[in-house]
Design an enzyme around this catalytic site. Structure first.
Site, PDB file in Angstrom:
ATOM      1  N   LYS A  91       0.840  -1.200   0.000  1.00 18.79           N
ATOM      2  CA  LYS A  91       0.000   0.000   0.000  1.00 18.79           C
ATOM      3  C   LYS A  91       0.879   1.255   0.000  1.00 18.79           C
ATOM      4  O   LYS A  91       0.676   2.168  -0.774  1.00 18.79           O
ATOM      5  CB  LYS A  91      -0.935  -0.016   1.218  1.00 18.79           C
ATOM      6  CG  LYS A  91      -1.785   1.212   1.306  1.00 18.79           C
ATOM      7  CD  LYS A  91      -2.694   1.219   2.513  1.00 18.79           C
ATOM      8  CE  LYS A  91      -3.310   2.616   2.602  1.00 18.79           C
ATOM      9  NZ  LYS A  91      -4.136   2.788   3.791  1.00 18.79           N
ATOM     10  N   GLU A 109      10.659  -4.779   3.858  1.00 21.05           N
ATOM     11  CA  GLU A 109      10.655  -6.196   3.473  1.00 21.05           C
ATOM     12  C   GLU A 109      10.242  -6.372   2.016  1.00 21.05           C
ATOM     13  O   GLU A 109      10.870  -7.096   1.243  1.00 21.05           O
ATOM     14  CB  GLU A 109       9.673  -6.987   4.368  1.00 21.05           C
ATOM     15  CG  GLU A 109      10.109  -7.154   5.801  1.00 21.05           C
ATOM     16  CD  GLU A 109       9.637  -6.011   6.692  1.00 21.05           C
ATOM     17  OE1 GLU A 109       9.363  -4.892   6.173  1.00 21.05           O
ATOM     18  OE2 GLU A 109       9.565  -6.219   7.915  1.00 21.05           O
ATOM     19  N   GLY A 129      -4.580  -1.445   5.071  1.00 18.97           N
ATOM     20  CA  GLY A 129      -3.845  -2.636   4.637  1.00 18.97           C
ATOM     21  C   GLY A 129      -4.529  -3.936   5.040  1.00 18.97           C
ATOM     22  O   GLY A 129      -4.718  -4.849   4.238  1.00 18.97           O
ATOM     23  N   ARG A 130      -4.956  -4.019   6.316  1.00 17.44           N
ATOM     24  CA  ARG A 130      -5.562  -5.272   6.793  1.00 17.44           C
ATOM     25  C   ARG A 130      -7.011  -5.429   6.336  1.00 17.44           C
ATOM     26  O   ARG A 130      -7.665  -6.410   6.672  1.00 17.44           O
ATOM     27  CB  ARG A 130      -5.438  -5.360   8.318  1.00 17.44           C
ATOM     28  CG  ARG A 130      -6.013  -4.177   9.067  1.00 17.44           C
ATOM     29  CD  ARG A 130      -5.575  -4.168  10.519  1.00 17.44           C
ATOM     30  NE  ARG A 130      -5.949  -2.929  11.205  1.00 17.44           N
ATOM     31  CZ  ARG A 130      -5.247  -1.801  11.171  1.00 17.44           C
ATOM     32  NH1 ARG A 130      -4.143  -1.732  10.461  1.00 17.44           N
ATOM     33  NH2 ARG A 130      -5.642  -0.730  11.839  1.00 17.44           N
ATOM     34  N   GLU A 159      -4.007  -5.544  15.232  1.00 17.83           N
ATOM     35  CA  GLU A 159      -3.503  -4.275  14.694  1.00 17.83           C
ATOM     36  C   GLU A 159      -4.613  -3.215  14.748  1.00 17.83           C
ATOM     37  O   GLU A 159      -4.340  -2.026  14.845  1.00 17.83           O
ATOM     38  CB  GLU A 159      -2.991  -4.457  13.257  1.00 17.83           C
ATOM     39  CG  GLU A 159      -1.948  -3.407  12.885  1.00 17.83           C
ATOM     40  CD  GLU A 159      -1.327  -3.627  11.521  1.00 17.83           C
ATOM     41  OE1 GLU A 159      -2.028  -3.504  10.506  1.00 17.83           O
ATOM     42  OE2 GLU A 159      -0.110  -3.914  11.444  1.00 17.83           O
ATOM     43  N   HIS A 182      -5.061 -32.015  20.940  1.00 12.60           N
ATOM     44  CA  HIS A 182      -3.980 -32.869  21.455  1.00 12.60           C
ATOM     45  C   HIS A 182      -2.742 -32.054  21.794  1.00 12.60           C
ATOM     46  O   HIS A 182      -1.655 -32.604  21.923  1.00 12.60           O
ATOM     47  CB  HIS A 182      -3.656 -33.944  20.414  1.00 12.60           C
ATOM     48  CG  HIS A 182      -4.859 -34.775  20.095  1.00 12.60           C
ATOM     49  ND1 HIS A 182      -5.249 -35.837  20.874  1.00 12.60           N
ATOM     50  CD2 HIS A 182      -5.793 -34.641  19.129  1.00 12.60           C
ATOM     51  CE1 HIS A 182      -6.363 -36.351  20.377  1.00 12.60           C
ATOM     52  NE2 HIS A 182      -6.720 -35.638  19.316  1.00 12.60           N
ATOM     53  N   LYS A 228       9.989   0.337  13.428  1.00 13.52           N
ATOM     54  CA  LYS A 228      10.552   0.626  12.093  1.00 13.52           C
ATOM     55  C   LYS A 228      11.646   1.690  12.201  1.00 13.52           C
ATOM     56  O   LYS A 228      12.709   1.564  11.603  1.00 13.52           O
ATOM     57  CB  LYS A 228       9.450   1.114  11.142  1.00 13.52           C
ATOM     58  CG  LYS A 228       8.469   0.047  10.712  1.00 13.52           C
ATOM     59  CD  LYS A 228       7.458   0.625   9.724  1.00 13.52           C
ATOM     60  CE  LYS A 228       6.311  -0.338   9.496  1.00 13.52           C
ATOM     61  NZ  LYS A 228       5.240   0.212   8.671  1.00 13.52           N
TER      62      LYS A 228
END
Ligand code: F6P
Length: 506
Positions: A191, A197, A250-251, A336, A367, A478
């Site tokens: 975005k 990254e 973004g999310r 977030e 389990h 960041k």
């Protein structure tokens, strides 16, 4: 929240102090419990009856919703008004499904047509024969497409779709295994077009294409971004850029051009079905009264357990292997959005906000971690997500057992089992759960399911008075990651961190 002026505060306090009966007793006291707390819409049965929500609590939450102007805030969300005050903008993901304000709907539709043209061109071999797509992105720029394609693409995909997110070169090494640069298209999604990254991994992909002798490596890249100018600056031709609105978080972005990889892998029609399913849930959220509104009831339950019972976490277990990426997707959406410590106007909050979301798949979890759910000292509200229609090719008894296990766990958590002789073998019970039972797992239902979680997150934020649409919490890390890489600013770091850098030889 400033308790003296915020009308929510008194209601939240009343809810926090409410003492109700155990869930089992509620079934006796409220014969209409299933009618009131089970909602069926969009191909999903939402069963909140195994929670502590009783008629009094739902009424109290109704008052909280009113005091929070949930209806007004919902209207603001759907009309494209500013609902993200700290960034001064709207949140227009609903417009991507055609359910927002007119201008936003039109803009989203135009961007979608552009995306469709590109998908059609790729399918018509405009880039030569494409066998694989390397989707580069992180957080909201990867989690949604990865969930959708993993859930719906098991019977076959139009392309071999690989995802790479992490800065760790191991991730790229793995994503590239077996890919042929001649037949691979790179879809870079960011975005902001400034995420370290993603830009680093894009460089790595360009190097990979160049290393294979591709003449025009940038010509193999599709960029998806709300900052097209930055993508152009980094060498990508405008014709291969798919923009989307800055107001799509973004999310909340898988519905926009961020979903181009979904369309490439599953076909454009499936992508449209996903949007239609989400739009159906938008209408449910917009039009249903509070007490029959699935996202709102779910938010009531979430708030009850954080405010009244001190629950610090909640768990989501998908009893369907195809939804194994649901929990990681929801972790970003929920934490977030609502992992905040101040209200939308900046007042520090003195009450808990979002629970920590965790989870996995059943029956595996039974389990491994369910011991704590049944007998541990933490109260963890659990959500079971299961699908009635069986599409696997194994003996149908397996799917039958899968569903029966999901239902048995919810029943066991609630009922518990006494053991007067041996406390280690006693189960306290009265542990809450919700069950989301999908008729089938198709694009429409999955779209509705994800939109349900979006609106639940929004409703919870409104009732807490927080802004779910910013994420300043990620910025400090960041900044520090940049400063630590600079010899001058590195000197200002603490002794432990400097020693770690020294030990690693950096
Ligand atoms: O750092 C957090 C974040 O901004 C998320 O909100 C977002 O989904 C992710 O990083 C990726 O951001 P972008 O799409 O701008 O690369």
């Amino acid at each position: 929240m400033n308790d003296s002026t915020d009308p929510r505060a008194a209601r939240l306090d009343t809810i926090a102090n409410y003492e109700g009966p155990p869930i089992g007793a509620l079934f006796d006291a409220e014969p209409d419990r299933l009618d009131r707390l089970v909602i069926e819409d969009c191909g999903i049965r939402f069963d909140f009856s195994k929670t502590h929500l009783d008629a009094d609590l739902v009424a109290m939450f109704g008052e909280l919703a009113e005091a929070s102007d949930l209806a007004g805030q919902r209207k603001a969300l759907f009309s494209g008004a500013v609902v993200n005050p700290t960034e001064g903008r709207a949140a227009t993901h609903v417009a991507e499904r055609g359910e927002g304000g007119n201008d936003d709907n039109q803009f989203a539709a135009a961007m979608r047509r552009r995306m469709r043209q590109l998908v059609d061109a790729i399918e018509a071999d405009a880039f030569g024969e494409i066998e694989a797509v390397l989707h580069i992105g992180i957080g909201g720029s990867v989690l949604g497409p990865a969930l959708i394609v993993d859930a719906l693409g098991r019977e076959g995909q139009n392309v071999d779709l690989r995802f790479v997110a992490n800065i760790d070169g191991e991730a790229m090494d793995e994503a590239l295994i077996g890919l042929d640069p001649e037949t691979t298209l790179v879809v870079a999604v960011s975005k902001s077009w400034s995420t370290m990254e993603t830009l680093t991994n894009l460089d790595a992909a360009i190097d990979w294409l160049e290393g294979a002798g591709m003449e025009d490596p940038y010509g193999r890249v599709i960029a998806v971004t709300a900052s097209p100018d930055k993508a152009i600056e980094s060498g990508i031709d405008e014709t291969r850029i798919l923009p989307f609105a800055e107001s799509v978080g973004g999310r909340y972005s898988l519905w926009s051009a961020v979903g181009v990889s979904i369309a490439l892998a599953l076909g454009y029609e499936k992508f449209e079905e996903l949007l239609e399913g989400a739009a159906a849930m938008d209408r449910h959220f917009k039009l249903s009264p509070v007490e029959k509104n699935a996202p709102v009831l779910a938010a009531f339950s979430d708030l009850y357990y954080t405010q009244n019972r001190g629950a610090e976490t909640r768990a989501v277990f998908a009893y369907d292997e195809r939804l194994r990426l649901l929990a990681p997707y929801l972790q970003q959406l929920v934490m977030e959005s609502n992992g905040k410590g101040v209200t939308a106007d900046g007042t520090p909050l003195d009450r808990p906000t979002s629970a920590i979301l965790w989870g996995g798949v059943g029956t595996d979890g039974q389990h491994a971690v369910f011991q704590l759910l049944h007998q541990g000292s933490h109260l963890v509200p659990v959500e079971f997500v299961a699908v009635i229609e069986n599409e696997d090719s194994q003996d149908p008894r397996q799917h039958r057992q899968l569903l029966l296990n999901a239902f048995a766990q919810g029943a066991a958590l609630m009922a518990g089992r006494a053991n007067d002789e041996d406390a280690a073998r006693a189960y306290p019970g009265d542990r809450p759960s919700a069950t989301l039972l999908l008729d089938k797992l198709d694009a429409h239902t999955l779209g509705a399911l994800i939109a349900f979680y979006e609106h639940r997150t929004f409703a919870e934020a409104v009732m807490l008075g927080i802004n779910p649409f910013d994420q300043y919490g990620v910025e400090l890390g960041k900044d520090m990651a940049r400063a630590i890489d600079d010899p001058e600013t590195r000197e200002e770091f603490d002794p432990s961190t400097k020693a770690l850098i020294g030990k690693a030889g950096l």
